[in-house]
Scaffold this active site. Sequence first.
Site, PDB file in Angstrom:
ATOM      1  N   ASP A  73       0.550  -1.252   0.086  1.00  0.00           N
ATOM      2  CA  ASP A  73       0.327   0.092  -0.278  1.00  0.00           C
ATOM      3  C   ASP A  73       0.799   0.981  -0.099  1.00  0.00           C
ATOM      4  OD1 ASP A  73       1.099  -0.181   3.073  1.00  0.00           O
ATOM      5  OD2 ASP A  73      -0.709  -0.416   3.765  1.00  0.00           O
ATOM      6  N   ASN A 142      -7.138   0.032  14.503  1.00  0.00           N
ATOM      7  CA  ASN A 142      -8.487   0.363  13.938  1.00  0.00           C
ATOM      8  C   ASN A 142      -8.915  -1.697  13.514  1.00  0.00           C
ATOM      9  OD1 ASN A 142      -7.252   0.514  11.480  1.00  0.00           O
ATOM     10  ND2 ASN A 142      -8.856   2.631  10.528  1.00  0.00           N
ATOM     11  N   HIS A 144      -6.993  -2.370  10.439  1.00  0.00           N
ATOM     12  CA  HIS A 144      -6.928  -2.837   9.175  1.00  0.00           C
ATOM     13  C   HIS A 144      -5.930  -3.184   8.698  1.00  0.00           C
ATOM     14  CE1 HIS A 144      -3.885   1.337   8.750  1.00  0.00           C
ATOM     15  NE2 HIS A 144      -3.550   0.271   9.439  1.00  0.00           N
ATOM     16  N   GLU A 149      -9.476  -0.140   5.323  1.00  0.00           N
ATOM     17  CA  GLU A 149     -10.049   0.455   6.646  1.00  0.00           C
ATOM     18  C   GLU A 149     -11.174  -0.675   6.889  1.00  0.00           C
ATOM     19  OE1 GLU A 149      -7.972   2.035   8.053  1.00  0.00           O
ATOM     20  OE2 GLU A 149      -7.959   3.395   6.541  1.00  0.00           O
TER      21      GLU A 149
HETATM   22  C1  F6R Z   1       1.467  -0.312   5.949  1.00  0.00           C
HETATM   23  C2  F6R Z   1      -0.185  -1.306   6.577  1.00  0.00           C
HETATM   24  C3  F6R Z   1      -0.328  -0.509   7.373  1.00  0.00           C
HETATM   25  C4  F6R Z   1       0.420  -0.887   8.605  1.00  0.00           C
HETATM   26  C5  F6R Z   1      -0.139  -0.800  10.228  1.00  0.00           C
HETATM   27  C6  F6R Z   1       0.420  -0.835  10.932  1.00  0.00           C
HETATM   28  O1  F6R Z   1       1.761  -0.728   4.852  1.00  0.00           O
HETATM   29  O2  F6R Z   1       0.148  -1.910   5.472  1.00  0.00           O
HETATM   30  O3  F6R Z   1      -1.534  -1.780   7.730  1.00  0.00           O
HETATM   31  O4  F6R Z   1       0.600  -2.918   8.421  1.00  0.00           O
HETATM   32  O5  F6R Z   1      -1.325   0.402   9.728  1.00  0.00           O
HETATM   33  O6  F6R Z   1       1.241   0.283  11.442  1.00  0.00           O
HETATM   34  P1  F6R Z   1       2.763   0.316  12.411  1.00  0.00           P
HETATM   35  O7  F6R Z   1       3.373  -1.455  11.528  1.00  0.00           O
HETATM   36  O8  F6R Z   1       3.911   1.611  12.094  1.00  0.00           O
HETATM   37  O9  F6R Z   1       2.220  -0.274  13.676  1.00  0.00           O
END
Ligand code: F6R
Length: 248
Positions: A73, A142, A144, A149
């Site tokens: 992403d 959340n 995701h 989302e």
């Molecule tokens: C980023 C992504 C997000 C993160 C998630 C956790 O490429 O796909 O889904 O994996 O927001 O982020 P961190 O690891 O920074 O807590």
Amino acid sequence: MEINRQFKLEVLNDYEAMSNAAADQIIELLHHKPNAIICIAGGDTPVGLMNNLVEAYRQNKVSFNKCRFIQLDEWVGLDSNDKGSCYDYLNTYLFDPLRIPEENIYSFDAKASNLLGECRKMDEYLNEEKGIDLIVLGIGQNGHLGFNEPGEDPAKNCHIVELDEITKQVGEKYFEDGASVPLSKGITLGLKQILEAEKTVLIASGEAKASIVKEFWYGEVSRRNPASLLKTHGNCSVMIDYAASSGL
Ligand code: F6R
């Protein structure tokens, strides 16, 4: 939807142990399938795992010559040159130290004027290559996965997303210098492509993830918590550190 019994949760002592265990999954895969297609989330959680992969490469324990990486992403409007972008994480901690050639990295151009075209190109690539061998996901506060989302349709391929308020707020941590970053949309692989991966690995670390990990573990499988859909995947490992397990 039924919870698949192949689903496995491991609580590791700390971040280092979690990162090691997750890196081992990739190293093992590359030993039997050197040209595997691998997808690793950006963000903070996978940094330790990427450091471990680089260490293993330097010790000649694994080769990355033939494998391909695809991007999960990106924040719309950012690219590899933007500090804090998803690609920047992967490039800094993995692609650059491993000297992965550009032709082995399949990424989004999240600055393109035709973003839907970027989505379709990624869909076609994944179709041609018959999908992802191993995907390492982080979990948002959340729930995701990538930028899918809460409420997202599990049948979607790559698409453009209006980011959730929590994602925007939490996402500010990646852009410390306070540069005004357009955190309103994302481009992401869809849940369909994530759930079609041969192997899925979900990693979570730290107190901040304890509450969503608890919800993930005890809650029902529902699109309200996209991560919960992994419980239906036939080959999923969830690796969390002790701090992230405090609600279990
Ligand atoms: C980023 C992504 C997000 C993160 C998630 C956790 O490429 O796909 O889904 O994996 O927001 O982020 P961190 O690891 O920074 O807590």
